[in-house]
Design an enzyme around this catalytic site. Structure first.
Site, PDB file in Angstrom:
ATOM      1  NE  ARG A 232      -5.774  35.981  36.044  1.00  0.00           N
ATOM      2  CZ  ARG A 232      -5.866  35.944  37.376  1.00  0.00           C
ATOM      3  NH1 ARG A 232      -6.208  34.830  37.986  1.00  0.00           N
ATOM      4  NH2 ARG A 232      -5.639  37.028  38.100  1.00  0.00           N
ATOM      5  CD  GLU A 261     -12.532  34.119  34.617  1.00  0.00           C
ATOM      6  OE1 GLU A 261     -12.625  35.037  35.460  1.00  0.00           O
ATOM      7  OE2 GLU A 261     -11.709  33.193  34.711  1.00  0.00           O
ATOM      8  CG  HIS A 280     -11.596  33.803  38.703  1.00  0.00           C
ATOM      9  ND1 HIS A 280     -11.026  34.402  37.614  1.00  0.00           N
ATOM     10  CD2 HIS A 280     -10.627  33.777  39.649  1.00  0.00           C
ATOM     11  CE1 HIS A 280      -9.776  34.733  37.888  1.00  0.00           C
ATOM     12  NE2 HIS A 280      -9.509  34.363  39.126  1.00  0.00           N
TER      13      HIS A 280
HETATM   14  C1  DGY Z   1      -5.934  36.494  41.752  1.00  0.00           C
HETATM   15  O1  DGY Z   1      -5.749  37.050  42.847  1.00  0.00           O
HETATM   16  O2  DGY Z   1      -5.224  36.724  40.779  1.00  0.00           O
HETATM   17  C2  DGY Z   1      -7.053  35.496  41.662  1.00  0.00           C
HETATM   18  O3  DGY Z   1      -7.298  35.080  40.397  1.00  0.00           O
HETATM   19  C3  DGY Z   1      -8.302  36.015  42.318  1.00  0.00           C
HETATM   20  O4  DGY Z   1      -8.076  36.014  43.656  1.00  0.00           O
END
Ligand code: DGY
Length: 320
Positions: A232, A261, A280
């Site tokens: 993240r 984002e 992402h």
């Molecule tokens: C998640 O699943 O948390 C990812 O960031 C996206 O697949």
């Protein structure tokens, strides 16, 4: 049941055969009011990481009995507020582990060997007849024999460590809760940052990990190191990272996630040739996204049938 977007694979259609399914059909996510209005009419909510599920929203949805996110990360959900309302929150661990680790390694390799810069060089016509091959053209960093530091030794961090072993890397790792992982030397975070030629981030975003790689931590990274983040954006101080990359203190970065984002068009990261940026897409393979959708629907079905969710992010709801 309200789903905030169409999902890849057959899971939503299968659910629609069993119950009323309201699917948000726009490409953009619903705004806060639309999300609350449509969720208020539902017993179950299937959401994505772009939907903010907070206490205010839950308060507007007294009928809601389950929330299921098509993601492993649940930093977009106020788990405490859901738990207080005894609403289980489902997520999708496991099925995206290897796919996300593949992308982390792809970013590591691409940043180390300047793959995207090379692509731009060729497409931009710089590899012209008068520049045939030069001994110092686009020199990068060796991956084999280098040290990888894995920040967060959960499933994805371990999967990245396995890939690194295949590349002949030495792997050191740090986790908040220390874990013995075969092939990974467990070290303190400070030691990891000082030793690693490549640092790959794999912790969940929580209040404790927000800003974990702040300006101080970035300053402690080994000169010439490469940072990879597929977890993240909020874990890394992007301004400090951009400054370290611009000054050449860090050799490069591979980033799939950002504090905001989509990435702001004013972000200094966009101007840096030594950063590989992806939008992402860590879990974005056809097979994995379909598995995530299936798992999210299973979580929801279980909860609405009065059973325990197979993958619940706030298991405290099941405590008496
Ligand atoms: C998640 O699943 O948390 C990812 O960031 C996206 O697949």
């Amino acid at each position: 049941m309200f789903a905030t977007r169409r999902l890849p694979g057959p899971a939503l259609d299968e659910l629609a055969a069993e119950c009323d399914v309201d699917v948000w059909s726009d490409r953009m996510p619903p705004g806060a009011d639309a999300l609350a209005d449509r969720s208020a009419a539902a017993d179950g909510l299937v959401c994505l990481l772009t939907d903010r599920i907070d206490g205010a929203l839950l308060a507007r949805c007294p009928r809601l009995r389950a929330v299921s996110s098509v993601s492993v990360g649940v930093d977009h959900v106020d788990l405490a507020a859901a738990t207080a309302r005894r609403i289980p929150v489902g997520h999708t661990p496991g099925v995206l582990t290897e796919t996300t680790a593949d992308l982390a390694f792809a970013l590591l390799l691409a940043a180390a060997r300047r793959v995207v810069e090379g692509d731009r060089f060729v497409r931009g016509g710089e590899w012209a007849p008068e520049r045939v091959w030069e001994p110092d053209m686009l020199l990068g960093r060796d991956v084999h024999g280098a040290t990888l530091g894995v920040v967060g030794l959960g499933a994805i961090g371990q999967a990245v460590a396995r890939r690194a072993a295949g590349f002949g890397m030495r792997v050191v790792g740090w986790s908040k809760t220390p874990r013995a992982v075969p092939g990974v030397a467990s070290v303190a975070l400070g030691a990891l940052l000082a030793e690693a030629d490549f640092v790959s981030v794999h912790v969940a975003l929580t209040p404790e990990t927000r800003g974990l790689l702040d300006a101080d931590a970035i300053a402690r990274m080994k000169p010439g190191a490469v940072l990879v983040n597929t977890a993240r954006g909020g874990i890394v101080d992007e301004t400090a990272l951009a400054a370290a990359l611009a000054s050449g203190r860090l050799a490069g970065a591979g980033l799939d996630v950002f504090a905001r984002e989509p990435l702001d068009s004013a972000s200094p990261l966009l101007a840096l040739p030594n950063v590989v940026l992806t939008p992402h897409i860590g879990s974005a393979s056809e097979a994995t996204r379909a598995k995530m959708a299936t798992l999210a629907i299973r979580n929801l079905q279980a909860a609405l049938a009065g059973h325990r969710m197979p993958h619940c992010a706030n298991p405290a709801v099941y405590e008496r």
